[in-house]
Write an enzyme that holds these catalytic residues in place. Structure first.
Site, short mmCIF file in Angstrom:
data_model
loop_
_atom_site.label_atom_id
_atom_site.label_comp_id
_atom_site.label_asym_id
_atom_site.label_seq_id
_atom_site.Cartn_x
_atom_site.Cartn_y
_atom_site.Cartn_z
N CYS A 196 0.81 -1.22 0.00
CA CYS A 196 0.00 0.00 0.00
C CYS A 196 0.85 1.28 0.00
O CYS A 196 0.57 2.18 -0.78
CB CYS A 196 -1.02 -0.01 1.13
SG CYS A 196 -0.58 -0.97 2.58
N ARG A 253 8.14 -11.27 4.99
CA ARG A 253 7.95 -11.20 6.43
C ARG A 253 9.01 -12.07 7.07
O ARG A 253 9.21 -13.22 6.68
CB ARG A 253 6.56 -11.72 6.81
CG ARG A 253 5.41 -11.05 6.05
CD ARG A 253 4.62 -10.07 6.89
NE ARG A 253 3.81 -9.21 6.03
CZ ARG A 253 2.48 -9.38 5.82
NH1 ARG A 253 1.84 -10.34 6.44
NH2 ARG A 253 1.82 -8.55 5.03
N GLN A 263 0.99 -11.63 -2.88
CA GLN A 263 -0.36 -11.11 -2.65
C GLN A 263 -1.01 -10.70 -3.97
O GLN A 263 -0.36 -10.10 -4.81
CB GLN A 263 -0.30 -9.88 -1.75
CG GLN A 263 0.08 -10.21 -0.32
CD GLN A 263 0.08 -8.98 0.56
OE1 GLN A 263 0.28 -7.88 0.08
NE2 GLN A 263 -0.14 -9.19 1.85
N HIS A 288 -5.54 -1.71 -4.42
CA HIS A 288 -5.85 -0.53 -3.63
C HIS A 288 -6.72 0.41 -4.44
O HIS A 288 -6.36 0.76 -5.57
CB HIS A 288 -4.57 0.16 -3.18
CG HIS A 288 -3.78 -0.70 -2.25
ND1 HIS A 288 -2.68 -1.40 -2.66
CD2 HIS A 288 -3.98 -1.01 -0.95
CE1 HIS A 288 -2.23 -2.11 -1.65
NE2 HIS A 288 -2.99 -1.90 -0.60
N ASP A 316 -2.87 -8.20 -4.63
CA ASP A 316 -3.20 -7.01 -3.85
C ASP A 316 -3.89 -5.97 -4.72
O ASP A 316 -3.68 -5.91 -5.92
CB ASP A 316 -1.89 -6.42 -3.29
CG ASP A 316 -2.11 -5.72 -1.98
OD1 ASP A 316 -3.26 -5.60 -1.54
OD2 ASP A 316 -1.11 -5.28 -1.37
N LYS A 361 -13.41 -3.43 8.44
CA LYS A 361 -13.10 -4.33 7.32
C LYS A 361 -14.09 -5.47 7.22
O LYS A 361 -14.87 -5.72 8.14
CB LYS A 361 -11.68 -4.88 7.45
CG LYS A 361 -11.47 -5.70 8.71
CD LYS A 361 -10.09 -6.34 8.72
CE LYS A 361 -9.92 -7.14 10.02
NZ LYS A 361 -8.82 -8.08 9.96
N HIS A 412 -8.22 -1.36 0.78
CA HIS A 412 -7.26 -2.44 0.51
C HIS A 412 -8.10 -3.69 0.21
O HIS A 412 -9.02 -3.97 0.96
CB HIS A 412 -6.40 -2.74 1.73
CG HIS A 412 -5.73 -1.55 2.36
ND1 HIS A 412 -4.38 -1.35 2.32
CD2 HIS A 412 -6.24 -0.50 3.05
CE1 HIS A 412 -4.07 -0.23 2.97
NE2 HIS A 412 -5.18 0.30 3.42
#
Lengths: 586, 586
Positions: free
Chosen positions: B281, B310, B328, B332, B330, B419, B465
């Site tokens: 993000c 991670r 991911q 946005h 992902d 969320k 997200h």
């Protein structure tokens, strides 16, 4: 680009004459000298100058240079002893450092000077040549800019002042050069990249780390997909790897010993030493090695478009040309020795098709360079003699068979195998090395890769490293500048901009947009509350290949007026227009 | 999975009874005690045991546990003073450390014991409960395994022995559990991943860093492309970012202050501190921020499938379920407050279609959880009250309108916004959180993102997200285990294996393969010099959805006999077969 001996002499002599002029203007004892070589573009000389120096002094220096040229001074070279050399550069720590090295290496010391004799010279310095015979031969010249430069490129050393210049045989050549510079400025991919909204940089993310906007990402995908399609006949298989690894991977490949200081090192909470990948081949060997392989599976062809990381100096970063995160369209083929030739032919076929689709694979536009061993130093290369001989012969055979314009470059092979590089000329005549195929006899062995051959014997495969676009960043910087942003139809992020003459045609414009999109074209209706003229200009600035104007008549008849970048107009039925554009898309 | 209070008591009591049995067998003074909680699966207790202990002792411990159960001992809890507690765990450094903490926090000290009174107890230890009232209520139990575990999970502390067990009300439940374990073992994605050749790990690259083989990469691409297709109506735009950033990006986002010790730190030759991205993000905000934005451009929807990193502890890594490089899918979205609802509806529509195509969006198979603020602690959340209220109301409205099975979970919202998470049950009844959409009122502000609204005012956009598959690694581990490797047709890396009955049909089999490939099916002819039976078995082991057997008759009539995983056979004209399979592909 090859630069002739004559031009090398001209550029290098210009550097000496500039030095003489600077010394005359500021006083020999006030000026210390770094290096002053010729370059691809022209020449430069590094100086430690009095504080009073400013860019404005360039005009004065040019004037003094002209005076020297007009005096018809001879330019000469002479071997001297250490004492003479040290005396000549007394008080100049940079030249003294260079003399230290020459003495240490037991090489002869030569100086170049302007004047009849070293004693009477207006300027003299340590130099290996070559030069013109007389200052009068210089031709036309121009000092172009100044910049800071660390002594020996090391930021721990003092910063010197670098003065750049160019020199040519006549005014016409200088003018051509200046026009080219102007044109290059207009085409600068950093400027166009911003105007066309293709990529961006953020101070928070860091220099050399481009962020790809939707349009730029689309272009990257178009390139990758085009290559994928062109090589679909050759059974390449995509793989995916993480961007880090334990250092042990590079200890095995041999890169750790050579390049560990050039890598980005990664540390977490634990003790494991991780590294960011500067290349993908070692990772790919581990996919090969994940299970036993039979000759029946070979060739195995792994491809992946992924980023690698190189710790470039901040000062060397430049737009997309020199970045820290490089996207490679990388591929590794594992094959038997017998399969090398066919695999290389397949790769060349993809390169031909791909650069052909960009209009760059024309005679005189491209050059193939085959890097083979230096026959004088066979000990520099790993892998057995027979394999090398065979591989080099194959490369030569292929370029002959394919009738490629090529040159053989001895001594340029990597220690692990010979290679074949493809160079392309852009619209400004600049040459770029983009595609490559490299044979590798060493890495498979270091990673103990093997396959069971027909005869039941365990054998080591050969590896071929190959890239078609090379680095996507570099490739796109070349494309942007080569096409000045006016990309071929298939590579244009937006292909058609639909412009209703007035609001009444907005619905129809939207309908045309939808139909074009459904057909797979990248179309966009511009319904902004602006005049048609303004909307046309905006589409032109974005260098969109076609605008489709739709007025009352077109809307009524289900037509549109297609207008290309050269303002050729054609009124077509919408379906015809779509078919025409789809055809161009191929 | 929700575990009932009764089962919690059973599991926790089992742990106490096991401890008592161990103490009786090895002597109370020879055994030191770590913690002993109930878990999702059953229970465990950490011990420092005499060296003589081995896995074989589990049977003896079970026998002694049964003796305790049969003795009908009461299980009681009692508050004690510090002295009594310390006396009880005299010589046990672990429990003393826990007592230190309770005393420091001024909390009451409670102990649990088995027996009539603390003085007469066969076993007693520091504990907060809850328990059954009597050992006779335990039901059936089984000790399952032992493992090493660092005291408090810290590798700098001593390694204790952890004994695991399960406890149930009756034999039937235990049997069901054991069957499920057996089934889970068969479906284990690490085992199937190897058998189906989907991914691999290399000691040289490091644990937690999967390398994706061609088949696994193909599955990843199929998933990403499916999602891309499903959301193509919603104008998502792909972007691309480097995997590193200067730490300044996370200082601005606020992640640096909270998570800097959890990140992988990157160092080159220079002084710049780089970090590997643990999320995308902040990078994506910088693409938004690359130029001024107007309300006309919103919503802007950036998507990217990319890896984040991670720094998980080596001991916690597990196949694809817990990795260090996470891919991911992902996305946005930058939008106005008015656009939130429609955007969330679009996301939910993609989630429904995607999991629907996997047969997982059936009643009882999925659950939606809406995380809102804890009304007791409004100060924990950033962003203004009205925006929160509106956003939470929107989320509730949507799940009502879409008739989704859901629960509202107060206190589970992130500090930056509410969320909505999507949980799916796999074939073994295990529940996985996969898709998510999160509102964010904070990050746009921290990065000073803005757009010019209709009224000419500068406003801050809202960020959403969203992830559909979530982490591709985790998603694929769930898919592999859910389908036991027998993937739906569209997700199968190989869809049809064509098997000639004898060599005479090899050419025809190749022809069928080519035709199927041309039609876009993933087909492969197996021409190996093996019996048909052996080649069928090999296709079955690879869990390929269809085999197409072609014998003399089929070759003559341009037909094939299609056989699905349940051995349903059908002889079809090749073209019919292709059409049937293409239909299934959708």
């Amino acid at each position: 680009m090859q630069i002739s001996e004559k031009e090398i002499k001209r550029r290098h002599s210009a550097s000496h004459i500039m030095t003489a002029a600077v010394q005359m203007l500021f006083g020999k004892d006030k000026v210390k000298l770094g290096v002053g070589p010729w370059t691809e573009e022209g020449f430069y000389q590094d100086f430690e100058l009095p504080e009073s120096f400013s860019e404005k002094d360039l005009k004065k220096i040019e004037k003094k240079m002209r005076w020297i040229v007009n005096k018809n001074f001879p330019i000469k070279m002479q071997e001297v002893d250490e004492k003479t050399a040290r005396e000549l550069h007394k008080g100049d720590p940079y030249k003294q450092e260079l003399i230290d090295e020459i003495v240490k290496n037991k090489e002869p010391i030569t100086v170049a000077f302007i004047g009849d004799s070293l004693e009477n010279a207006i300027s003299a310095q340590l130099c290996e040549g070559p030069h013109l015979n007389n200052t009068s031969e210089l031709g036309v010249f121009k000092l172009t800019k100044t910049a800071g430069a660390y002594w020996r490129g090391d930021e721990k050393n003092p910063m010197l002042t670098r003065i750049y210049g160019v020199a040519f045989e006549n005014e016409k050549e200088l003018e051509a050069y200046q026009q080219k510079i102007e044109e290059a400025k207009k085409r600068d991919h950093r400027k166009l990249g911003k105007e066309l909204d293709l990529f961006t940089f953020s101070d928070l993310v860091g220099s050399g780390l481009p962020l790809w906007t939707p349009k730029g990402t689309l272009m990257r995908n178009l390139i990758v997909n085009k290559i994928k399609r062109l090589q679909s006949a050759f059974d390449y298989e995509e793989v995916a790897i993480p961007h880090i690894t334990k250092k042990e991977l590079y200890e095995t490949s041999g890169h750790w010993a050579k390049f560990k200081d050039e890598l980005f090192h990664v540390k977490g909470k634990g003790d494991t030493e991780f590294v960011m990948k500067p290349m993908n081949c070692p990772h790919h060997t581990q996919i090969y090695a994940s299970r036993p392989r039979s000759y029946k599976e070979l060739p195995l062809r792994f491809v992946e478009t992924t980023m690698v990381y190189r710790d470039e100096q901040a000062g060397e970063l430049l737009g997309l040309s020199r970045v820290r995160a490089i996207t490679q369209d990388d591929g590794h083929i594992f094959c038997t020795q017998e399969q090398i030739k066919q695999e290389l032919k397949n790769i060349i076929s993809v390169i031909k098709d791909f650069y052909g689709s960009l209009g760059m694979f024309e005679k005189g536009q491209y050059k193939v360079s085959i890097s083979v061993r230096d026959p004088q130093t066979p000990e520099k290369y790993l892998g057995d003699e027979k394999t090398w001989q065979k591989a080099e012969a194959i490369l030569k055979e292929i370029v002959e068979e394919e009738k490629l314009e090529h040159e053989i470059v001895p001594g340029e092979a990597a220690f692990y195998g010979p290679k074949i590089d493809f160079m392309f000329k852009d619209a400004l005549g600049r040459q770029w090395q983009l595609a490559t195929a490299q044979l590798d006899f060493v890495m498979p062995e270091r990673f103990s890769l093997s396959y069971i051959d027909k005869d039941g014997q365990k054998k080591t495969p050969v590896m071929i490293h190959r890239a078609i676009a090379g680095s996507l960043e570099r490739f796109l910087s070349v494309m942007i500048e080569h096409f000045a942003g006016a990309f071929p139809f298939w590579l244009s992020p937006e292909q058609v901009r639909i412009l209703p003459v007035s609001k009444e045609q907005n619905d129809y414009a939207k309908e045309v947009e939808q139909n074009m999109k459904k057909a797979g074209l990248r179309a966009k209706a511009d319904l902004a509350d602006e005049t048609l003229g303004k909307r046309i200009r905006s589409a032109r600035l974005q260098k969109i290949p076609y605008i489709a104007v739709v007025g009352e008549k077109e809307a009524k008849e289900n037509k549109l007026t297609l207008q290309d970048r050269q303002d050729n107009k054609e009124t077509l039925n919408t379906q015809e227009a779509i078919e025409k554009l789809l055809k161009e898309n191929e």
